[in-house]
Design a protein around this motif. Structure first.
Motif, PDB file in Angstrom:
ATOM      1  N   SER A 146      -0.983   7.436   2.010  1.00 55.22           N
ATOM      2  CA  SER A 146      -1.632   6.687   1.008  1.00 55.22           C
ATOM      3  C   SER A 146      -1.429   5.172   1.272  1.00 55.22           C
ATOM      4  N   GLN A 147      -2.283   4.201   0.925  1.00 57.91           N
ATOM      5  CA  GLN A 147      -2.091   2.920   1.393  1.00 57.91           C
ATOM      6  C   GLN A 147      -1.816   2.111   0.139  1.00 57.91           C
ATOM      7  N   GLY A 148      -1.485   2.868  -1.015  1.00 61.12           N
ATOM      8  CA  GLY A 148      -0.933   2.206  -2.237  1.00 61.12           C
ATOM      9  C   GLY A 148      -0.216   3.311  -3.053  1.00 61.12           C
ATOM     10  N   ILE A 149      -0.093   3.055  -4.372  1.00 56.11           N
ATOM     11  CA  ILE A 149       0.937   3.817  -5.233  1.00 56.11           C
ATOM     12  C   ILE A 149       0.525   4.600  -6.228  1.00 56.11           C
ATOM     13  N   ASN A 150      -0.964   4.717  -6.305  1.00 60.89           N
ATOM     14  CA  ASN A 150      -1.352   5.685  -7.212  1.00 60.89           C
ATOM     15  C   ASN A 150      -2.786   6.329  -6.528  1.00 60.89           C
ATOM     16  N   LEU A 151      -3.241   7.496  -7.289  1.00 61.52           N
ATOM     17  CA  LEU A 151      -4.184   8.452  -6.781  1.00 61.52           C
ATOM     18  C   LEU A 151      -5.478   7.611  -6.548  1.00 61.52           C
ATOM     19  N   ASP A 152      -5.746   6.512  -6.922  1.00 64.06           N
ATOM     20  CA  ASP A 152      -7.026   5.560  -6.996  1.00 64.06           C
ATOM     21  C   ASP A 152      -6.830   4.799  -5.468  1.00 64.06           C
ATOM     22  N   SER A 153      -5.750   5.074  -4.756  1.00 66.13           N
ATOM     23  CA  SER A 153      -5.294   4.269  -3.606  1.00 66.13           C
ATOM     24  C   SER A 153      -6.154   4.863  -2.469  1.00 66.13           C
ATOM     25  N   PRO A 154      -6.426   4.135  -1.506  1.00 70.32           N
ATOM     26  CA  PRO A 154      -7.312   4.813  -0.241  1.00 70.32           C
ATOM     27  C   PRO A 154      -6.184   5.570   0.355  1.00 70.32           C
ATOM     28  N   ILE A 155      -6.877   6.793   1.047  1.00 75.47           N
ATOM     29  CA  ILE A 155      -5.972   7.737   1.843  1.00 75.47           C
ATOM     30  C   ILE A 155      -5.352   6.858   3.052  1.00 75.47           C
ATOM     31  N   ASP A 156      -4.420   6.592   3.845  1.00 71.60           N
ATOM     32  CA  ASP A 156      -4.056   6.124   4.875  1.00 71.60           C
ATOM     33  C   ASP A 156      -4.417   6.705   6.060  1.00 71.60           C
ATOM     34  N   PRO A 157      -5.000   6.422   6.877  1.00 75.91           N
ATOM     35  CA  PRO A 157      -5.431   7.111   8.067  1.00 75.91           C
ATOM     36  C   PRO A 157      -4.457   7.423   8.952  1.00 75.91           C
ATOM     37  N   ARG A 158      -3.139   6.736   8.887  1.00 74.22           N
ATOM     38  CA  ARG A 158      -2.054   6.912   9.728  1.00 74.22           C
ATOM     39  C   ARG A 158      -1.072   7.711   9.228  1.00 74.22           C
ATOM     40  N   PHE A 159      -0.507   8.762   9.776  1.00 71.87           N
ATOM     41  CA  PHE A 159       0.648   9.711   9.317  1.00 71.87           C
ATOM     42  C   PHE A 159       1.893   9.010   9.226  1.00 71.87           C
ATOM     43  N   GLY A 160       2.318   8.660  10.380  1.00 74.53           N
ATOM     44  CA  GLY A 160       3.666   8.184  10.702  1.00 74.53           C
ATOM     45  C   GLY A 160       3.778   6.807  10.159  1.00 74.53           C
ATOM     46  N   ARG A 161       2.685   6.153  10.175  1.00 75.99           N
ATOM     47  CA  ARG A 161       2.920   4.716   9.874  1.00 75.99           C
ATOM     48  C   ARG A 161       2.180   4.308   8.517  1.00 75.99           C
ATOM     49  N   ALA A 162       1.881   5.494   7.988  1.00 77.01           N
ATOM     50  CA  ALA A 162       1.378   5.292   6.350  1.00 77.01           C
ATOM     51  C   ALA A 162       2.277   4.606   5.533  1.00 77.01           C
ATOM     52  N   ALA A 163       1.470   3.587   4.385  1.00 80.61           N
ATOM     53  CA  ALA A 163       2.368   2.751   3.667  1.00 80.61           C
ATOM     54  C   ALA A 163       3.348   3.597   2.929  1.00 80.61           C
ATOM     55  N   TYR A 164       2.470   4.323   2.254  1.00 86.98           N
ATOM     56  CA  TYR A 164       3.125   5.144   1.224  1.00 86.98           C
ATOM     57  C   TYR A 164       2.974   6.752   1.331  1.00 86.98           C
ATOM     58  N   PHE A 165       3.701   7.433   0.738  1.00 89.01           N
ATOM     59  CA  PHE A 165       3.140   9.007   0.563  1.00 89.01           C
ATOM     60  C   PHE A 165       3.216   9.350  -1.003  1.00 89.01           C
ATOM     61  N   LEU A 166       2.290   9.742  -1.401  1.00 82.81           N
ATOM     62  CA  LEU A 166       2.286  10.635  -2.852  1.00 82.81           C
ATOM     63  C   LEU A 166       2.521  12.052  -2.804  1.00 82.81           C
ATOM     64  N   PHE A 167       3.461  12.415  -3.528  1.00 78.88           N
ATOM     65  CA  PHE A 167       3.845  13.950  -3.541  1.00 78.88           C
ATOM     66  C   PHE A 167       3.376  14.520  -4.807  1.00 78.88           C
ATOM     67  N   ILE A 168       2.444  15.247  -4.737  1.00 80.75           N
ATOM     68  CA  ILE A 168       1.753  15.828  -6.002  1.00 80.75           C
ATOM     69  C   ILE A 168       2.183  17.475  -6.172  1.00 80.75           C
ATOM     70  N   ASP A 169       2.867  17.630  -7.383  1.00 85.28           N
ATOM     71  CA  ASP A 169       2.968  18.876  -7.725  1.00 85.28           C
ATOM     72  C   ASP A 169       1.742  19.589  -8.215  1.00 85.28           C
ATOM     73  N   SER A 170       0.986  20.709  -7.619  1.00 89.03           N
ATOM     74  CA  SER A 170      -0.222  21.152  -7.517  1.00 89.03           C
ATOM     75  C   SER A 170      -0.340  21.885  -8.927  1.00 89.03           C
ATOM     76  N   GLN A 171       0.740  22.116  -9.594  1.00 84.83           N
ATOM     77  CA  GLN A 171       0.729  22.734 -10.924  1.00 84.83           C
ATOM     78  C   GLN A 171       0.721  21.855 -12.085  1.00 84.83           C
ATOM     79  N   SER A 172       1.673  21.025 -12.059  1.00 83.37           N
ATOM     80  CA  SER A 172       1.792  20.003 -12.974  1.00 83.37           C
ATOM     81  C   SER A 172       1.140  18.744 -12.827  1.00 83.37           C
ATOM     82  N   GLU A 173       0.730  18.381 -11.457  1.00 80.51           N
ATOM     83  CA  GLU A 173      -0.143  17.206 -11.024  1.00 80.51           C
ATOM     84  C   GLU A 173       0.880  16.036 -11.377  1.00 80.51           C
ATOM     85  N   ASN A 174       2.399  16.046 -11.518  1.00 80.24           N
ATOM     86  CA  ASN A 174       3.302  15.148 -11.530  1.00 80.24           C
ATOM     87  C   ASN A 174       3.209  14.332  -9.964  1.00 80.24           C
TER      88      ASN A 174
END
Length: 120
Positions: free
Chosen positions: A7-35
């Motif tokens: 992710s390029q930002g800190i929430n779900l409305d942030s654009p996907i970062d096209p870079r994996f290794g140098r992505a600005a952030y990662f959002l880790f989402i629990d698929s059940q609770s969506e936390n």
């Protein structure tokens, strides 16, 4: 199941970062609770080398089963695959859209890396 999105930002409305290794952030989402847990990838954004491998290790250490990103290099792809992490590339738009597309079964696993390694 835990899903990691570059992710390029800190929430779900942030654009996907096209870079994996140098992505600005990662959002880790629990698929059940969506936390959501936000992880700052700043150490790897400016790494001289090894950003992909280090980022892959972070994703693995956080327990993600799936990573959704724009592109991933061969070294990071290898580390993720070896650890059983499903790699999905070609994601665009917002993290929210990509997460929804994943849940709807519209995103497919990568068959290999999608970018070349960086020198240095």
């Amino acid at each position: 199941m835990k899903i990691a999105l570059s992710s390029q930002g800190i929430n779900l409305d942030s654009p996907i970062d096209p870079r994996f290794g140098r992505a600005a952030y990662f959002l880790f989402i629990d698929s059940q609770s969506e936390n959501i847990e936000v992880v700052d990838n700043n150490l790897n954004v400016n790494a001289a080398h090894g950003a992909g491998i280090q980022t892959a290790q972070t994703v693995i250490n956080k327990g993600a089963s799936v990573v959704i990103t724009g592109n991933v290099g061969p070294k990071a792809y290898g580390v993720l695959q070896k650890s059983g992490v499903d790699v999905i590339t070609g994601a665009t738009g917002t993290c929210r859209e990509s997460f929804r597309h994943y849940k709807e079964g519209r995103l497919k696993s990568a068959q290999g890396p999608t970018s070349v390694p960086h020198s240095g």
